[in-house]
Design a protein around this motif. Structure first.
Motif, PDB file in Angstrom:
ATOM      1  N   ILE A  18       1.163  87.621  11.988  1.00 58.61           N
ATOM      2  CA  ILE A  18       1.380  89.050  12.566  1.00 58.61           C
ATOM      3  C   ILE A  18       2.429  89.289  13.528  1.00 58.61           C
ATOM      4  O   ILE A  18       3.002  90.490  13.582  1.00 58.61           O
ATOM      5  CB  ILE A  18      -0.278  89.476  13.056  1.00 58.61           C
ATOM      6  N   SER A  19       2.345  88.309  14.344  1.00 58.22           N
ATOM      7  CA  SER A  19       3.437  88.565  15.482  1.00 58.22           C
ATOM      8  C   SER A  19       4.804  88.759  15.129  1.00 58.22           C
ATOM      9  O   SER A  19       5.687  88.991  16.004  1.00 58.22           O
ATOM     10  CB  SER A  19       3.115  87.367  16.557  1.00 58.22           C
ATOM     11  N   ALA A  20       5.113  87.747  14.100  1.00 58.65           N
ATOM     12  CA  ALA A  20       6.470  87.855  13.614  1.00 58.65           C
ATOM     13  C   ALA A  20       7.122  89.155  13.113  1.00 58.65           C
ATOM     14  O   ALA A  20       6.235  89.928  12.728  1.00 58.65           O
ATOM     15  CB  ALA A  20       6.416  87.026  12.309  1.00 58.65           C
ATOM     16  N   ARG A  21       8.249  89.301  13.508  1.00 61.17           N
ATOM     17  CA  ARG A  21       8.975  90.451  13.305  1.00 61.17           C
ATOM     18  C   ARG A  21       9.238  90.710  11.628  1.00 61.17           C
ATOM     19  O   ARG A  21      10.197  89.881  11.210  1.00 61.17           O
ATOM     20  CB  ARG A  21      10.128  90.813  13.917  1.00 61.17           C
ATOM     21  N   HIS A  22       8.411  91.582  10.986  1.00 61.39           N
ATOM     22  CA  HIS A  22       8.711  91.795   9.395  1.00 61.39           C
ATOM     23  C   HIS A  22       9.134  93.198   9.439  1.00 61.39           C
ATOM     24  O   HIS A  22       8.779  93.940   9.994  1.00 61.39           O
ATOM     25  CB  HIS A  22       7.295  91.389   8.706  1.00 61.39           C
ATOM     26  N   ASP A  23       9.517  93.336   8.305  1.00 62.92           N
ATOM     27  CA  ASP A  23       9.786  94.727   7.828  1.00 62.92           C
ATOM     28  C   ASP A  23       8.828  95.477   7.379  1.00 62.92           C
ATOM     29  O   ASP A  23       7.635  94.741   7.238  1.00 62.92           O
ATOM     30  CB  ASP A  23      11.183  94.790   6.677  1.00 62.92           C
ATOM     31  N   GLN A  24       8.740  96.592   7.153  1.00 60.60           N
ATOM     32  CA  GLN A  24       7.746  97.578   6.853  1.00 60.60           C
ATOM     33  C   GLN A  24       6.911  97.212   5.559  1.00 60.60           C
ATOM     34  O   GLN A  24       5.387  97.064   5.482  1.00 60.60           O
ATOM     35  CB  GLN A  24       7.948  99.039   6.622  1.00 60.60           C
ATOM     36  N   GLU A  25       7.647  96.736   4.349  1.00 60.04           N
ATOM     37  CA  GLU A  25       7.153  96.221   3.460  1.00 60.04           C
ATOM     38  C   GLU A  25       6.393  94.890   3.528  1.00 60.04           C
ATOM     39  O   GLU A  25       5.196  95.035   2.588  1.00 60.04           O
ATOM     40  CB  GLU A  25       8.207  95.924   2.283  1.00 60.04           C
TER      41      GLU A  25
END
Length: 144
Positions: A18-25
């Motif tokens: 969850i903490s990782a920076r992911h894109d919106q998708e």
């Protein structure tokens, strides 16, 4: 206890994802798969698991673009924890976190508020009763 250790490790791995920076998708897909298991942990017997799950749901819902599909799952579990005649959630800190989650959901989905107005009013009424009972207990302790 092995079960507690397993849960703790699983929650740590989920938190890292969850903490990782992911894109919106990716965030949306991640939350879609984690939402129900995390909500189940709102009722866990271990306070740290309950707290971690509420914090993660709050974090995820603040970062995805459309949380409306999840409201029918999140609001009822909050009612189960906070809206019963006797409030089920024993931890004051987690009650506060749940209330903060609800406030966040309302601010993010104002058009959905009417759908959950009754549930939210039940929670607020129960919390008011709880606060009043706590005041009375404090006054009794002080001898007033």
């Amino acid at each position: 206890d092995g079960t507690r250790f397993t849960k703790k490790k699983a929650l740590e791995r989920i938190k890292a994802q969850i903490s990782a920076r992911h894109d919106q998708e990716v965030l949306t897909a991640l939350f879609a798969s984690l939402c129900k298991p995390l909500l189940t942990l709102f009722s866990d017997s271990v306070e740290r698991c309950r707290e971690a799950s509420v914090v993660m749901v709050t974090d995820m819902t603040s970062r995805i673009s459309d949380i409306s599909p999840y409201l029918p799952y999140i609001v009822p579990i909050c009612v189960m924890r906070l809206g019963q005649k006797d409030i089920v959630e024993p931890s004051e800190e987690i009650r506060q976190l749940l209330l903060e989650l609800l406030v966040q959901l309302l601010s993010l989905c104002p058009t959905d508020v009417p759908l959950f107005c009754h549930d939210i009013m039940i929670i607020l009424a129960r919390l008011e009763v709880e606060i009043e009972n706590e005041r009375e207990r404090e006054l009794e302790i002080k001898g007033l």
